[in-house]
Motif scaffolding. Structure first.
Motif, mmCIF file in Angstrom:
data_model
loop_
_atom_site.group_PDB
_atom_site.id
_atom_site.type_symbol
_atom_site.label_atom_id
_atom_site.label_comp_id
_atom_site.label_asym_id
_atom_site.label_seq_id
_atom_site.Cartn_x
_atom_site.Cartn_y
_atom_site.Cartn_z
ATOM 1 N N ASP A 214 0.833 -1.204 0.000
ATOM 2 C CA ASP A 214 0.000 0.000 0.000
ATOM 3 C C ASP A 214 0.870 1.257 0.000
ATOM 4 O O ASP A 214 0.556 2.249 -0.679
ATOM 5 C CB ASP A 214 -0.932 0.007 1.211
ATOM 6 C CG ASP A 214 -1.999 -1.082 1.155
ATOM 7 O OD1 ASP A 214 -2.256 -1.604 0.055
ATOM 8 O OD2 ASP A 214 -2.557 -1.412 2.227
ATOM 9 N N ARG A 215 1.960 1.209 0.743
ATOM 10 C CA ARG A 215 2.864 2.354 0.826
ATOM 11 C C ARG A 215 3.462 2.673 -0.549
ATOM 12 O O ARG A 215 3.655 3.825 -0.912
ATOM 13 C CB ARG A 215 3.970 2.058 1.850
ATOM 14 C CG ARG A 215 4.865 3.239 2.177
ATOM 15 C CD ARG A 215 5.891 2.887 3.245
ATOM 16 N NE ARG A 215 5.253 2.608 4.531
ATOM 17 C CZ ARG A 215 5.251 1.424 5.134
ATOM 18 N NH1 ARG A 215 5.859 0.386 4.567
ATOM 19 N NH2 ARG A 215 4.660 1.250 6.282
ATOM 20 N N TRP A 216 3.737 1.624 -1.308
ATOM 21 C CA TRP A 216 4.318 1.784 -2.635
ATOM 22 C C TRP A 216 3.254 2.037 -3.704
ATOM 23 O O TRP A 216 3.600 2.383 -4.835
ATOM 24 C CB TRP A 216 5.118 0.535 -3.005
ATOM 25 C CG TRP A 216 6.483 0.498 -2.390
ATOM 26 C CD1 TRP A 216 6.808 0.154 -1.112
ATOM 27 C CD2 TRP A 216 7.714 0.818 -3.034
ATOM 28 N NE1 TRP A 216 8.165 0.237 -0.916
ATOM 29 C CE2 TRP A 216 8.752 0.634 -2.083
ATOM 30 C CE3 TRP A 216 8.051 1.223 -4.317
ATOM 31 C CZ2 TRP A 216 10.084 0.864 -2.385
ATOM 32 C CZ3 TRP A 216 9.389 1.443 -4.625
ATOM 33 C CH2 TRP A 216 10.387 1.267 -3.657
ATOM 34 N N GLY A 217 1.999 1.810 -3.376
ATOM 35 C CA GLY A 217 0.947 1.962 -4.365
ATOM 36 C C GLY A 217 0.886 0.816 -5.347
ATOM 37 O O GLY A 217 0.381 0.969 -6.469
ATOM 38 N N PHE A 218 1.374 -0.360 -4.930
ATOM 39 C CA PHE A 218 1.358 -1.521 -5.807
ATOM 40 C C PHE A 218 -0.042 -2.133 -5.848
ATOM 41 O O PHE A 218 -0.758 -2.139 -4.839
ATOM 42 C CB PHE A 218 2.338 -2.581 -5.318
ATOM 43 C CG PHE A 218 3.784 -2.290 -5.641
ATOM 44 C CD1 PHE A 218 4.162 -1.099 -6.251
ATOM 45 C CD2 PHE A 218 4.772 -3.211 -5.350
ATOM 46 C CE1 PHE A 218 5.485 -0.834 -6.555
ATOM 47 C CE2 PHE A 218 6.092 -2.956 -5.652
ATOM 48 C CZ PHE A 218 6.458 -1.768 -6.260
ATOM 49 N N SER A 219 -0.405 -2.675 -7.000
ATOM 50 C CA SER A 219 -1.700 -3.330 -7.148
ATOM 51 C C SER A 219 -1.559 -4.524 -8.068
ATOM 52 O O SER A 219 -0.568 -4.661 -8.803
ATOM 53 C CB SER A 219 -2.742 -2.351 -7.720
ATOM 54 O OG SER A 219 -2.345 -1.902 -9.002
#
Length: 287
Positions: free
Chosen positions: A226-231
């Protein structure tokens, strides 16, 4: 095998981290040159000077930010000071950051197509003249080139960039979030680029692997994603006990990775314990 010292860690933590990595037997410690944190070259030199055997890499040095002649001078000097211990990759850099400093280019692919071969030739001791779209050199030759060949790696993510790294570089750096199946696809694109360019021989593939040790690793990694914005498929990591992490590393190697670098949490509380974990995985792979 190796590990990453992230730029979320204060610079003063680097030397103790490098010394601990060498004591633990870790083979490689890589740094990042993220804007606007630690300098990759300064940090690499300090880490090399504070250790005796540890290989130190920078992944990556942003090409728009760094003149190719200056990059060649710095890397050649480091290689002569610490023969065989420096590793590095160059890349597009984060485009928003490049724009902040007025160095964003219209065609990152064109820059890589000019920059990497020019850097390769300069490090090989050649005199280079090039009047390209982005790289301009007039009879430039290093007085003190490396005494042995220094591989030039380039970072890539998209299919066109991956193919180009195969065509112009000695190796490719893949950032975190690449599963074994994704690495396998990337390797295919790299090989296609090499074949189209008529290049033979070995090509390194360095893969960053987000890793959290212990029973709470999976939960901690979800927060890190979530911190990295990975999905989606990019939320890939190794978590849990040593056996599980070793298995993921082996899967990446089977997919074509030649070096796997374990990437801790951005706010890793106990970097010494993490370093010891990396050393354990390395020993398991050797065993």
């Amino acid at each position: 095998m190796g590990m990453i010292f992230q730029p979320s860690f204060a610079p003063e933590r680097l030397l103790p981290a490098a010394e601990r990595a060498e004591q633990a037997g870790v083979e490689e410690l890589w740094l990042w040159e993220d804007c606007f944190k630690e300098s990759g070259i300064a940090a690499m030199t300090a880490a090399l000077a504070s250790t005796e055997r540890l290989r130190v890499g920078v992944g990556i040095l942003p090409m728009p930010l760094r003149d190719v002649a200056l990059t060649a001078m710095e890397l050649a000097t480091i290689e002569r000071l610490f023969p065989g211990r420096a590793r590095f990759g160059v890349g597009h850099g984060v485009l928003d950051w490049m724009e902040q400093v007025g160095r964003r280019v219209a065609s990152p692919l064109a820059l890589m197509r000019e920059y990497v071969p020019a850097l390769r030739r300069l490090l090989d001791g050649e005199e280079v003249t090039l009047d390209g779209r982005y790289v301009h050199l007039d009879r430039v030759r290093l007085d003190w080139p490396p005494q042995q060949r220094l591989p030039v790696l380039a970072a890539g993510e998209g299919p066109k960039t991956l193919a180009l790294t195969g065509a112009v570089a000695d190796g490719t750096v893949l950032p975190a979030g690449w599963s074994p199946s994704a690495v396998r696809g990337a390797v295919e694109r790299i090989r296609e680029g090499r074949a189209e360019a008529g290049r033979a021989g070995e090509h390194e593939v360095v893969v960053f692997l987000m890793t959290a040790f212990g029973p709470d690793g999976a939960a901690q990694m979800e927060e890190e994603f979530d911190r990295w914005g990975f999905s989606g498929g990019s939320r890939f990591a190794a978590t849990g006990e040593d056996e599980a992490i070793e298995a993921v590393v082996r899967d990446l190697v089977d997919a074509g990775a030649t070096t796997v670098l374990l990437q801790s949490l951005s706010a890793e509380a106990d970097l010494d314990a993490y370093t010891d974990g990396v050393a354990r995985i390395q020993q398991r792979l050797r065993g």
